[in-house]
Design an enzyme around this catalytic site. Sequence first.
Site, PDB file in Angstrom:
ATOM      1  N   HIS A  61       0.836  -1.206   0.000  1.00 38.51           N
ATOM      2  CA  HIS A  61       0.000   0.000   0.000  1.00 38.51           C
ATOM      3  C   HIS A  61       0.867   1.251   0.000  1.00 38.51           C
ATOM      4  O   HIS A  61       1.912   1.288   0.651  1.00 38.51           O
ATOM      5  CB  HIS A  61      -0.919   0.017   1.235  1.00 38.51           C
ATOM      6  CG  HIS A  61      -2.127  -0.859   1.078  1.00 38.51           C
ATOM      7  ND1 HIS A  61      -3.298  -0.649   1.741  1.00 38.51           N
ATOM      8  CD2 HIS A  61      -2.342  -1.957   0.294  1.00 38.51           C
ATOM      9  CE1 HIS A  61      -4.189  -1.559   1.393  1.00 38.51           C
ATOM     10  NE2 HIS A  61      -3.627  -2.371   0.528  1.00 38.51           N
ATOM     11  N   TYR A  83      -9.064   5.300   8.298  1.00 36.60           N
ATOM     12  CA  TYR A  83      -9.145   5.621   9.729  1.00 36.60           C
ATOM     13  C   TYR A  83     -10.214   6.705   9.853  1.00 36.60           C
ATOM     14  O   TYR A  83     -10.031   7.809   9.340  1.00 36.60           O
ATOM     15  CB  TYR A  83      -7.813   6.171  10.234  1.00 36.60           C
ATOM     16  CG  TYR A  83      -6.717   5.132  10.385  1.00 36.60           C
ATOM     17  CD1 TYR A  83      -5.959   4.718   9.285  1.00 36.60           C
ATOM     18  CD2 TYR A  83      -6.419   4.581  11.631  1.00 36.60           C
ATOM     19  CE1 TYR A  83      -4.947   3.773   9.433  1.00 36.60           C
ATOM     20  CE2 TYR A  83      -5.408   3.642  11.778  1.00 36.60           C
ATOM     21  CZ  TYR A  83      -4.678   3.238  10.688  1.00 36.60           C
ATOM     22  OH  TYR A  83      -3.673   2.314  10.834  1.00 36.60           O
ATOM     23  N   PRO A 132      -3.310   0.212  19.498  1.00 34.52           N
ATOM     24  CA  PRO A 132      -3.113  -0.273  18.126  1.00 34.52           C
ATOM     25  C   PRO A 132      -3.268   0.780  17.023  1.00 34.52           C
ATOM     26  O   PRO A 132      -2.947   0.485  15.869  1.00 34.52           O
ATOM     27  CB  PRO A 132      -4.192  -1.358  17.977  1.00 34.52           C
ATOM     28  CG  PRO A 132      -5.226  -1.017  18.983  1.00 34.52           C
ATOM     29  CD  PRO A 132      -4.507  -0.379  20.124  1.00 34.52           C
ATOM     30  N   LYS A 149       1.730  -0.228  15.306  1.00 31.79           N
ATOM     31  CA  LYS A 149       3.165  -0.313  15.594  1.00 31.79           C
ATOM     32  C   LYS A 149       3.615  -1.545  16.392  1.00 31.79           C
ATOM     33  O   LYS A 149       4.811  -1.861  16.419  1.00 31.79           O
ATOM     34  CB  LYS A 149       3.600   0.931  16.399  1.00 31.79           C
ATOM     35  CG  LYS A 149       3.630   2.207  15.581  1.00 31.79           C
ATOM     36  CD  LYS A 149       4.835   2.242  14.660  1.00 31.79           C
ATOM     37  CE  LYS A 149       4.681   3.218  13.543  1.00 31.79           C
ATOM     38  NZ  LYS A 149       4.661   2.654  12.213  1.00 31.79           N
ATOM     39  N   TYR A 180       4.292   6.582  10.297  1.00 31.95           N
ATOM     40  CA  TYR A 180       3.440   5.431   9.962  1.00 31.95           C
ATOM     41  C   TYR A 180       4.230   4.365   9.203  1.00 31.95           C
ATOM     42  O   TYR A 180       4.116   3.167   9.500  1.00 31.95           O
ATOM     43  CB  TYR A 180       2.228   5.898   9.147  1.00 31.95           C
ATOM     44  CG  TYR A 180       1.138   4.864   9.063  1.00 31.95           C
ATOM     45  CD1 TYR A 180       0.159   4.772  10.050  1.00 31.95           C
ATOM     46  CD2 TYR A 180       1.096   3.962   8.005  1.00 31.95           C
ATOM     47  CE1 TYR A 180      -0.839   3.811   9.995  1.00 31.95           C
ATOM     48  CE2 TYR A 180       0.104   2.989   7.940  1.00 31.95           C
ATOM     49  CZ  TYR A 180      -0.859   2.920   8.928  1.00 31.95           C
ATOM     50  OH  TYR A 180      -1.838   1.948   8.868  1.00 31.95           O
TER      51      TYR A 180
END
Length: 390
Positions: A72, A201, A292, A296, A384
Amino acid sequence: MRTQVGIVGAGPAGLTLAQLLHREGIESVVLEDRSREYVEQRIRAGVLEQGTVDLLVAAGVGDRLRREGLVHHGIELQFDGERHRIPLSDLTGGRTIVIYGQTEVVKDLVRARLEADLPLLFEAADVTVSDLDSERPRISFTHASRAHELECDVIAGCDGFHGVCRPSIPAGVLREYSREYPFGWLGILAAVAPSNDELIYAHHERGFALLSLRSPELCRLYIQCRPDEDLAAWSDERIWAELQLRLGLKGWTLAEGPVLEKGVTGMRSFVVEPMRYGRLFLAGDAAHIVPPTGAKGLNLALHDVRVLAEALVSWYETGSSALLDAYSEASLQRVWRAEHFSWWMTQMLHRSDGGDDFGLKLQLSQLRYVTTSTAAATSLAENYVGLEQV
Ligand code: FAD
Ligand code: DHB
């Protein structure tokens, strides 16, 4: 019994450490209290940083990951009825994330270990570690109804948050830092093609929601709930209805399908310092937990064991303990970066119970900022995908 490195726990940390050491000719024995089926089916994380993928490939367990992992290049943030893309790769010089379930990482590692005919004992009961401050630390355990003692040069405590290694360290040695959150995640695995190509998200007045996936036919979805949420109160219909509300957008519907698995995860931040006592080295969830939201946990666990494996190789090759002595500090730098990022993502996206409107306005302002400022988006993106230098 005797080995060089005794490893407690066959999660991602313990299994990867064993594999890295094997590649360098260092012996280890891995002890796991659960069955092989249990550890291979336990659904948890799904997002691998590029550094994690590179490590697994270099360790010789990346073939299926490279074939089946979904690369991705971005994620989406949704708030105020709109979706905004964070172009991770564009903002980080081409770095990517790979969607590949923790279950699959564990299966690949278990298979490599067993095919090489190396010791990995499932259903090892009554595991205790002792003589940690001596040069011959020991692990005692019961396996197939027989009691065993394993003498080691060092022990790696890779036994997760509820393991036995961290509590075996004498009181007063470790300093704990922690934060509990007043919410949890209700997660489902569903047999349906993902309705979006990238992870979403979503910030919503009813609470956070996340759309993720495991494969072109399997979705992984989460909704913010209470930490002690009663799963029995959540029929599949109710879960889908709540997901539709939180993830829905004008002109877009979430495709539904059979729910294959569901569970509730509490959320906490937790770190112990140092990650070592004598000849016992803690790695992964045994030493630290992140909520979460930043994806990570698994990545940090693998970073720890990479640092630990390099230190052990250096110690066996040169006799110098310099890298082993630096292990805790070196790992903790990345741990604290991930702790901050995970806390930051969590507080930006979750609705606090009885949350005041001031907090809500700050969240929306922050979300608008990270989706319109290249500087702010880059900060999110580089954390990220995983910073190269921490
Ligand atoms: P673990 O995976 O916990 O492995 C520890 C192993 O030690 C286990 O196999 C355990 O059975 C074994 N063990 C425990 N006690 C003993 C003992 N006494 N003797 C022998 N063996 C023992 N991270 C994300 O990034 N995204 C997510 O969505 C996500 N979801 C999660 C959901 C849950 C329910 C949990 C608990 C964690 C989740 N995480 C998630 C975090 C991520 O899965 C962990 O960070 C990762 O598993 C850490 O790997 P580890 O090897 O350190 O620990
Ligand atoms: C998944 C889990 C996460 O914690 C996250 O931030 C993104 C995806 C997942 O399980 O797919």
